[in-house]
Design an enzyme around this catalytic site. Structure first.
Site, mmCIF file in Angstrom:
data_model
loop_
_atom_site.group_PDB
_atom_site.id
_atom_site.type_symbol
_atom_site.label_atom_id
_atom_site.label_comp_id
_atom_site.label_asym_id
_atom_site.label_seq_id
_atom_site.Cartn_x
_atom_site.Cartn_y
_atom_site.Cartn_z
ATOM 1 N N SER A 1 5.346 -6.952 3.642
ATOM 2 C CA SER A 1 6.118 -7.375 4.916
ATOM 3 C C SER A 1 6.683 -8.589 4.746
ATOM 4 O O SER A 1 6.313 -9.362 3.839
ATOM 5 C CB SER A 1 4.942 -7.359 5.832
ATOM 6 O OG SER A 1 3.860 -8.189 5.408
ATOM 7 N N GLU B 1 -5.059 -3.776 -1.930
ATOM 8 C CA GLU B 1 -6.419 -3.447 -1.894
ATOM 9 C C GLU B 1 -6.558 -2.330 -1.023
ATOM 10 O O GLU B 1 -7.812 -1.810 -1.083
ATOM 11 C CB GLU B 1 -7.089 -4.850 -1.241
ATOM 12 C CG GLU B 1 -6.854 -5.132 -0.005
ATOM 13 C CD GLU B 1 -5.421 -6.059 0.292
ATOM 14 O OE1 GLU B 1 -4.656 -5.943 -0.339
ATOM 15 O OE2 GLU B 1 -5.638 -7.110 1.012
ATOM 16 N N ARG B 2 -5.732 -1.841 -0.245
ATOM 17 C CA ARG B 2 -5.909 -0.307 0.477
ATOM 18 C C ARG B 2 -6.025 0.641 -0.500
ATOM 19 O O ARG B 2 -6.521 1.856 -0.201
ATOM 20 C CB ARG B 2 -4.942 -0.315 1.404
ATOM 21 C CG ARG B 2 -4.646 -1.532 2.187
ATOM 22 C CD ARG B 2 -4.382 -1.372 3.498
ATOM 23 N NE ARG B 2 -3.841 -2.398 4.389
ATOM 24 C CZ ARG B 2 -4.529 -3.502 4.724
ATOM 25 N NH1 ARG B 2 -5.702 -3.565 4.209
ATOM 26 N NH2 ARG B 2 -4.151 -4.521 5.198
ATOM 27 N N PHE C 1 0.761 -1.237 0.102
ATOM 28 C CA PHE C 1 -0.063 0.024 0.007
ATOM 29 C C PHE C 1 0.725 1.411 -0.025
ATOM 30 O O PHE C 1 0.233 2.291 -0.425
ATOM 31 C CB PHE C 1 -1.051 0.025 1.285
ATOM 32 C CG PHE C 1 -0.159 0.521 2.558
ATOM 33 C CD1 PHE C 1 -0.050 1.644 2.768
ATOM 34 C CD2 PHE C 1 0.485 -0.533 3.408
ATOM 35 C CE1 PHE C 1 0.497 2.246 4.012
ATOM 36 C CE2 PHE C 1 1.089 0.105 4.607
ATOM 37 C CZ PHE C 1 0.926 1.469 4.735
ATOM 38 N N GLU D 1 9.365 -3.830 13.189
ATOM 39 C CA GLU D 1 8.936 -2.772 12.278
ATOM 40 C C GLU D 1 7.890 -2.094 12.816
ATOM 41 O O GLU D 1 6.565 -2.780 12.823
ATOM 42 C CB GLU D 1 8.757 -3.215 10.935
ATOM 43 C CG GLU D 1 8.548 -2.129 9.761
ATOM 44 C CD GLU D 1 8.362 -2.626 8.403
ATOM 45 O OE1 GLU D 1 7.686 -3.656 8.166
ATOM 46 O OE2 GLU D 1 8.803 -1.900 7.428
ATOM 47 N N CYS E 1 9.506 2.057 3.546
ATOM 48 C CA CYS E 1 10.275 0.900 3.602
ATOM 49 C C CYS E 1 11.774 1.425 4.062
ATOM 50 O O CYS E 1 12.577 0.800 4.552
ATOM 51 C CB CYS E 1 10.248 -0.189 2.822
ATOM 52 S SG CYS E 1 10.967 0.565 0.940
HETATM 53 P P1 NAD Z 1 1.632 -6.614 2.999
HETATM 54 O O1 NAD Z 1 2.667 -7.597 3.248
HETATM 55 O O2 NAD Z 1 0.366 -6.628 4.081
HETATM 56 O O3 NAD Z 1 0.927 -6.649 1.686
HETATM 57 C C1 NAD Z 1 1.755 -6.673 0.438
HETATM 58 C C2 NAD Z 1 0.736 -7.389 -0.631
HETATM 59 O O4 NAD Z 1 0.329 -8.897 -0.200
HETATM 60 C C3 NAD Z 1 -0.728 -6.841 -0.937
HETATM 61 O O5 NAD Z 1 -0.912 -6.603 -2.006
HETATM 62 C C4 NAD Z 1 -1.749 -7.623 -0.090
HETATM 63 O O6 NAD Z 1 -2.672 -7.812 -0.770
HETATM 64 C C5 NAD Z 1 -0.564 -8.972 -0.033
HETATM 65 N N1 NAD Z 1 -0.919 -9.834 1.009
HETATM 66 C C6 NAD Z 1 -1.278 -9.569 2.252
HETATM 67 N N2 NAD Z 1 -1.591 -10.326 3.187
HETATM 68 C C7 NAD Z 1 -1.387 -11.628 2.387
HETATM 69 C C8 NAD Z 1 -1.411 -13.003 2.728
HETATM 70 N N3 NAD Z 1 -1.650 -13.553 3.873
HETATM 71 N N4 NAD Z 1 -1.298 -13.963 1.516
HETATM 72 C C9 NAD Z 1 -1.038 -13.439 0.436
HETATM 73 N N5 NAD Z 1 -0.777 -12.170 0.235
HETATM 74 C C10 NAD Z 1 -0.941 -11.064 1.083
HETATM 75 O O7 NAD Z 1 2.233 -5.055 3.141
HETATM 76 P P2 NAD Z 1 1.743 -3.668 3.367
HETATM 77 O O8 NAD Z 1 1.244 -3.454 4.563
HETATM 78 O O9 NAD Z 1 0.972 -3.492 2.054
HETATM 79 O O10 NAD Z 1 3.070 -2.857 3.100
HETATM 80 C C11 NAD Z 1 3.817 -2.509 4.024
HETATM 81 C C12 NAD Z 1 5.209 -3.311 4.219
HETATM 82 O O11 NAD Z 1 5.836 -3.331 3.004
HETATM 83 C C13 NAD Z 1 6.182 -3.021 5.229
HETATM 84 O O12 NAD Z 1 6.511 -3.941 5.830
HETATM 85 C C14 NAD Z 1 7.279 -2.542 4.421
HETATM 86 O O13 NAD Z 1 8.344 -2.287 5.288
HETATM 87 C C15 NAD Z 1 7.282 -3.214 3.247
HETATM 88 N N6 NAD Z 1 8.037 -2.507 2.079
HETATM 89 C C16 NAD Z 1 9.087 -3.064 1.690
HETATM 90 C C17 NAD Z 1 9.604 -2.377 0.533
HETATM 91 C C18 NAD Z 1 11.040 -2.876 0.099
HETATM 92 O O14 NAD Z 1 11.486 -2.706 -1.073
HETATM 93 N N7 NAD Z 1 11.584 -3.672 0.828
HETATM 94 C C19 NAD Z 1 8.966 -1.394 -0.197
HETATM 95 C C20 NAD Z 1 7.840 -0.880 0.108
HETATM 96 C C21 NAD Z 1 7.185 -1.542 1.459
#
Ligand code: NAD
Length: 499
Positions: free
Chosen positions: A226, A176-177, A149, A384, A281
């Site tokens: 994440s 989806e957010r 998101f 985090e 991130c």
């Molecule tokens: P998230 O892991 O909750 O979601 C990321 C994606 O995974 C979304 O499209 C979501 O729909 C999907 N998802 C969520 N739960 C799932 C599940 N149980 N099974 C399968 N798919 C699932 O992350 P978020 O809250 O959207 O984003 C924030 C996180 O992303 C933070 O931890 C941040 O550090 C990380 N991030 C990392 C980078 C990087 O380059 N390392 C860059 C941006 C964000």
């Protein structure tokens, strides 16, 4: 209420699963739209259509594909204001931040204009008698991207740009957010000349992600989000024989040496720690001053700067430093972790717990927090937080500070602030973290370098954007040729050293 759609075969398509997720305006707490959550059947149909469109796109010469990228750059620039407003409305970040989000994605599309240059193969003339040998990069076929998101423009563009420039069809499963901007980008891709079906945006949650991971037609999957989900996707995708790269969470340390310019360091910490409400991130979430004198002087400079931060809705314009966090659940999680820091003995020197904004009582705003005397055993250090919370861990020496960054399970980004070239060089060489800043708090590499963390922040062996992206979205094929004039009497095609 607005009902969002998927983007299939060049047009908006309603969801048929009957499942939806609410999309909030984080500043007001109101539900402003609902987004369909695709079923496995919807995902599989989108992949089938993408696979049908892909061969013609792959056969389009790379210079022409580059021109589509060039047109896309112009269209994104044309619509910058509209995209930024939509982004801020769903994410909550300020308009300048939203434009930065779009701009850093746009730079990768600019890089992809050079697809023809990036996809040139290798050639060896006369590798043996009458034998020439060459390698070429071919698209993997259908690739997919699952994005978070916090950068709803930048990360979809980082994924789709290189994948499409390489001649693949691409399935984007955005967060989806905040799904509106990815859908708008898909519309712009069509306007830029991308053939229908080559890019599909399928909205959804775990069901559609699992369908991506299990679909045999999808050859490569890129994920950002994440760490627990990154590990899950990496394991399941690899078990299904796909090429997978996953980028996870972070806990980025900034080391402040006694010789650093402390005003510069304090300004950098405020921008990197609290910008975009800490939902980056590459945000700095841990400050590590070396020596108590440095720590005291740093905290003295940080407090007034943090207390001056203006928190508010993006609609308040340039008066706002950062906006709300993305959901009520994210806000609760941040406040719970702050409370754990207090309970576990850290000193809360700026307390944002009672922050309230008149007229926006239902928004997901979190005031800025600064902790001092944090220790590595505390939850606020280990986890985090992904909010406007900066933790200060005091180190007695440079070696102790370096050890903290190295021992932490995450390894996305880090920075050192110093005037000492030796210390800076030593830090850059020894630290086990993917992206390092020397007097630069958020060292996000530009489009023509690559982006990626180490340890629990990155899974897979190729980074995002830069030359690695062209490697990730292509397969190498090597051809050995011999023509009749090169075939001498008695020479055989067997496996032996070339003459
Ligand atoms: P998230 O892991 O909750 O979601 C990321 C994606 O995974 C979304 O499209 C979501 O729909 C999907 N998802 C969520 N739960 C799932 C599940 N149980 N099974 C399968 N798919 C699932 O992350 P978020 O809250 O959207 O984003 C924030 C996180 O992303 C933070 O931890 C941040 O550090 C990380 N991030 C990392 C980078 C990087 O380059 N390392 C860059 C941006 C964000």
């Amino acid at each position: 209420m607005q009902e969002l759609s998927h983007w299939i075969n060049g047009k908006h398509v309603k969801g048929t699963s009957g499942r939806f997720a609410d999309v909030f305006n984080p500043a007001t707490g109101e539900v402003q739209a609902r987004v369909p959550l695709a079923s496995k059947a919807e995902l599989d149909a989108a992949v089938e259509a993408a696979a049908a469109a892909q061969p013609k796109w792959a056969a389009t010469n790379p210079q022409k594909r580059g021109r589509v990228m060039m047109a896309l750059v112009n269209l994104i620039n044309r619509d910058m204001e509209k995209l930024a407003e939509a982004l801020s409305r769903e994410h909550g970040k300020t308009i300048p931040d939203a434009k930065g989000d779009i701009q850093r994605g746009l730079e990768v599309i600019e890089y992809c204009i050079g697809a023809a240059q990036m996809l040139k193969g290798e050639f060896t003339d006369s590798a043996g008698p009458g034998i020439d040998m060459y390698s070429m990069r071919q698209p993997v076929g259908v690739a997919a991207g699952i994005t978070p998101f916090n950068f709803p423009a930048m990360i979809p563009l980082w994924k789709m740009g290189p994948a499409l420039a390489c001649g693949n069809a691409f399935i984007l499963k955005p967060s989806e957010r905040d799904p509106s901007v990815p859908l708008m980008l898909a519309e712009l891709c069509k306007e830029a000349g991308l053939p229908d079906g080559v890019l599909q945006v399928v909205n959804g949650d775990k069901e559609s992600v699992d369908a991506i991971l299990d679909n045999p037609t999808i050859a490569a999957v890129g994920f950002v989000g994440s760490t627990p989900i990154a590990e899950y996707i990496y394991t399941r995708g690899c078990a299904n024989g796909k090429r997978v790269q996953c980028f996870g969470g972070a806990k980025n340390h900034m080391i402040i040496m006694p010789d650093a310019d402390l005003d510069l360091a304090a300004d950098a910490l405020v921008g990197a720690g609290y910008g975009a409400a800490g939902e980056r991130c590459m945000a700095i979430s841990v400050a590590v001053p070396v020596g108590d004198a440095t720590a005291d002087a740093l905290i003295e400079r940080l407090i007034p700067r943090i207390e001056k931060l203006k928190v508010g809705p993006y609609t308040a314009g340039n008066d706002v430093d950062y906006g709300p966090v993305v959901t009520a659940a994210a806000k609760q999680n941040i406040l719970k972790l702050v409370q754990s820091g207090v309970d576990q003995g850290a000193k809360l020197v700026v307390d944002g717990r009672n922050f309230a904004l008149q007229g926006y009582e239902d928004g997901f705003f979190v005031g800025p927090h600064l902790f001092d005397h944090v220790t590595p055993d505390m939850d606020i250090y280990k986890k985090e937080i992904f909010g406007p919370v900066l933790s200060t861990v005091r180190a007695a020496s440079y070696e102790e500070a370096l050890g903290l960054a190295m021992d932490h399970e995450y390894g996305n980004g880090t920075a050192i602030f110093t005037r000492d070239g030796d210390a800076a060089r030593d830090f850059a060489n020894r630290v086990n973290i993917g992206m390092v800043g020397i007097n630069v708090p958020i060292p996000v590499p530009l489009a023509y370098h690559t982006f990626g963390g180490w340890k629990k922040s990155g899974f897979g062996d190729l980074n995002q954007h830069g030359p690695d992206a062209f490697r990730f979205y292509t397969r190498t094929k090597t051809i050995t040729t011999r023509w009749p004039s090169g075939i001498k009497e008695g020479s055989a095609f067997n496996f032996k050293a070339m003459d």
